[in-house]
Design an enzyme around this catalytic site. Sequence first.
Site, PDB file in Angstrom:
ATOM      1  N   ASN A   1      -9.886  -6.050  -2.682  1.00  0.00           N
ATOM      2  CA  ASN A   1     -10.257  -7.408  -2.316  1.00  0.00           C
ATOM      3  C   ASN A   1     -11.746  -7.562  -2.633  1.00  0.00           C
ATOM      4  OD1 ASN A   1      -7.698  -8.087  -1.336  1.00  0.00           O
ATOM      5  ND2 ASN A   1      -8.142  -7.198   0.662  1.00  0.00           N
TER       6      ASN A   1
ATOM      7  N   HIS B   1     -13.800  -0.635  -1.315  1.00  0.00           N
ATOM      8  CA  HIS B   1     -12.702   0.240  -0.891  1.00  0.00           C
ATOM      9  C   HIS B   1     -11.437  -0.184  -1.622  1.00  0.00           C
ATOM     10  CE1 HIS B   1     -13.149  -3.183   1.836  1.00  0.00           C
ATOM     11  NE2 HIS B   1     -11.834  -3.212   1.931  1.00  0.00           N
TER      12      HIS B   1
ATOM     13  N   GLN C   1     -11.965 -10.045   1.522  1.00  0.00           N
ATOM     14  CA  GLN C   1     -12.803  -8.860   1.773  1.00  0.00           C
ATOM     15  C   GLN C   1     -13.577  -9.058   3.071  1.00  0.00           C
ATOM     16  OE1 GLN C   1     -15.608  -7.770  -1.336  1.00  0.00           O
ATOM     17  NE2 GLN C   1     -16.127  -5.829  -0.345  1.00  0.00           N
TER      18      GLN C   1
ATOM     19  N   ASP D   1      -5.884   3.141   7.004  1.00  0.00           N
ATOM     20  CA  ASP D   1      -6.299   1.832   7.503  1.00  0.00           C
ATOM     21  C   ASP D   1      -5.850   1.703   8.966  1.00  0.00           C
ATOM     22  OD1 ASP D   1      -6.922  -1.147   5.896  1.00  0.00           O
ATOM     23  OD2 ASP D   1      -6.271  -1.154   7.995  1.00  0.00           O
TER      24      ASP D   1
ATOM     25  N   HIS E   1      -7.473  -0.285  -1.405  1.00  0.00           N
ATOM     26  CA  HIS E   1      -6.318  -0.139  -0.531  1.00  0.00           C
ATOM     27  C   HIS E   1      -5.224   0.527  -1.366  1.00  0.00           C
ATOM     28  CE1 HIS E   1      -7.510  -3.279   2.578  1.00  0.00           C
ATOM     29  NE2 HIS E   1      -8.274  -3.665   1.567  1.00  0.00           N
TER      30      HIS E   1
END
Length: 114
Positions: free
Chosen positions: A87, A100, A94, A30, A102
């Site tokens: 999210n 995706h 989001q 990230d 995390h």
Amino acid sequence: MTDCLFCKIVARQIPADIVLETGRALAFRDVNPQAPTHVLVVPKAHHENAAALAAADDGLADDLLTACHAVAVQEGVAEPGYRVVFNTGTGAGQTVFHVHAHVLGGRSLTWPPG
Ligand code: AMP
């Protein structure tokens, strides 16, 4: 999808710090890490969110979670533990509508999250 940030990362049209690639998933760091280990794990196929991913019902959600654990092992955070967050929807924060996970670890993670 042509106008999707994470599709562009999958297609190598936008650079990313890739840490793992499997047949159907890609994992990269990230850009705004919230923990010493903060890796995003995405399916190469475009699905908007976790619900859409699950509805695809082709084993892709299984593959994604397997890739999350592989990232945690590779990053050395499988023990004592790590967190996987999806999210889902703007109300949950989001911002990129290509599903995706995390993968967060490397520090003490409080519960419940904010
Ligand atoms: P979410 O808010 O759950 O949709 O998460 C999107 C995440 O993508 C955020 O944590 C961002 O920091 C991260 N992000 C945005 N652009 C990039 C990028 N180009 N490379 C890596 N991570 C990104």
